[in-house]
Design a protein around this motif. Structure first.
Motif, PDB file in Angstrom:
ATOM      1  N   ALA A 115      54.562  73.771   2.523  1.00 40.11           N
ATOM      2  CA  ALA A 115      55.388  75.159   2.991  1.00 40.11           C
ATOM      3  C   ALA A 115      54.356  76.137   2.322  1.00 40.11           C
ATOM      4  O   ALA A 115      54.302  76.345   1.371  1.00 40.11           O
ATOM      5  N   ARG A 116      53.862  77.002   3.249  1.00 38.97           N
ATOM      6  CA  ARG A 116      53.009  78.306   2.826  1.00 38.97           C
ATOM      7  C   ARG A 116      54.085  79.338   2.482  1.00 38.97           C
ATOM      8  O   ARG A 116      53.797  80.347   3.149  1.00 38.97           O
ATOM      9  N   ASN A 134      55.950  81.262  13.137  1.00 41.41           N
ATOM     10  CA  ASN A 134      56.444  80.181  11.992  1.00 41.41           C
ATOM     11  C   ASN A 134      57.709  80.431  11.890  1.00 41.41           C
ATOM     12  O   ASN A 134      58.863  79.544  11.750  1.00 41.41           O
ATOM     13  N   TRP A 135      58.113  81.787  11.682  1.00 39.34           N
ATOM     14  CA  TRP A 135      59.626  82.433  11.625  1.00 39.34           C
ATOM     15  C   TRP A 135      60.520  82.141  12.522  1.00 39.34           C
ATOM     16  O   TRP A 135      61.440  81.440  12.503  1.00 39.34           O
ATOM     17  N   THR A 138      60.949  77.968  13.208  1.00 36.50           N
ATOM     18  CA  THR A 138      61.682  77.371  12.161  1.00 36.50           C
ATOM     19  C   THR A 138      63.135  77.748  12.416  1.00 36.50           C
ATOM     20  O   THR A 138      64.063  76.971  12.367  1.00 36.50           O
ATOM     21  N   THR A 150      61.092  75.643   7.026  1.00 44.75           N
ATOM     22  CA  THR A 150      60.431  77.035   6.842  1.00 44.75           C
ATOM     23  C   THR A 150      59.239  77.262   7.515  1.00 44.75           C
ATOM     24  O   THR A 150      58.752  78.578   7.564  1.00 44.75           O
ATOM     25  N   ASP A 151      58.556  76.247   7.618  1.00 39.17           N
ATOM     26  CA  ASP A 151      57.273  76.468   8.082  1.00 39.17           C
ATOM     27  C   ASP A 151      56.637  75.115   8.904  1.00 39.17           C
ATOM     28  O   ASP A 151      57.244  74.254   8.984  1.00 39.17           O
ATOM     29  N   GLY A 153      53.661  74.114   8.711  1.00 38.29           N
ATOM     30  CA  GLY A 153      52.437  74.048   7.697  1.00 38.29           C
ATOM     31  C   GLY A 153      51.556  72.716   8.319  1.00 38.29           C
ATOM     32  O   GLY A 153      52.407  71.693   8.369  1.00 38.29           O
TER      33      GLY A 153
END
Length: 230
Positions: A115-116, A134-135, A138, A150-151, A153
């Motif tokens: 997760a970044r 991404n937001w 997710t 949350t990502d 990635g």
């Protein structure tokens, strides 16, 4: 007994960065596979010089490159325990691979996302559209599936036999979200590990262009809605 770990790196015109990426991968990795996705520069030569197995996939698309790497592994006599996917642009920190695989090795987790997270992310490393995308993705996965991602990635690790069970099919931008959606559908155990993230070497082929950003967004949302109403 040490697990067999193989890394698949899709790469399109990453001649400036690919050597750095390979050099920083920990030595507990058994094989690094760079899939040149129709590169027109010295990506393949530089990857081979750095010690990677180099494959060529002339059909453009992130998913095409990942599937090429998986097909290569499928033909090997001895199969790996863990597959790690990593980008070739040096935005991730390859040395953190040990952290990505640790939940699988130590806690028998099936699937791990790097997760970044904002506090470890270099300024400008992700564009505003990437952060928002991404937001949104997710958030929707949380709404429809109760997911805790949350990502999206690209730096991620998964048990090899679990990866095969997902029957991955996306050929382009939807690869990462497809994997996460199928992991949710098949009730794989998963977790996230906070990762450092820096500005990539060179220009992004996806977020660096309006066309790439739109196509990626359409693909990602398409996969989410497709699985939400199955």
């Amino acid at each position: 007994m040490k697990p067999i770990i193989k890394v698949i790196i899709p790469a399109y015109n990453e001649q400036e960065s690919i050597g750095n990426v390979i050099a920083d991968i920990p030595k507990n990795v058994n094989e690094v596979i760079v899939v040149s996705n129709n590169s027109t520069d010295f990506t393949e030569k530089n990857a081979a010089n750095a010690g990677a197995t180099v494959l060529s996939e002339n059909r453009k698309g992130y998913g095409y490159a990942c599937l090429k790497g998986m097909n290569y592994i499928a033909k090997q006599k001895i199969k790996p325990d863990i597959i790690v996917f990593l980008d070739g642009d040096y935005s991730d920190y390859p040395e953190q691979l040990t952290e990505i695989v640790a939940p699988i090795i130590e806690n028998d987790i099936d699937f791990v996302i790097g997760a970044r997270v904002k506090q470890y992310r270099e300024a400008g490393a992700m564009t505003p559209q990437q952060v928002f995308g991404n937001w949104l993705a997710t958030f929707l996965m949380n709404v429809f599936f109760g997911a805790k991602f949350t990502d999206l990635g690209p730096f991620r690790a998964i048990k090899y036999h679990k990866l095969l069970e997902l029957q991955m099919e996306d050929k382009t931008y939807g690869w990462t979200v497809e994997m996460q959606l199928k992991a949710l559908k098949q009730k794989l155990s998963y977790t996230e590990v906070p990762m450092k993230y820096r500005n990539r070497i060179g220009v992004s082929k996806v977020s660096g262009t309006v066309k790439g950003t739109i196509f990626a967004g359409v693909k990602i949302l398409g996969w989410i809605f497709k699985y939400s109403f199955k």
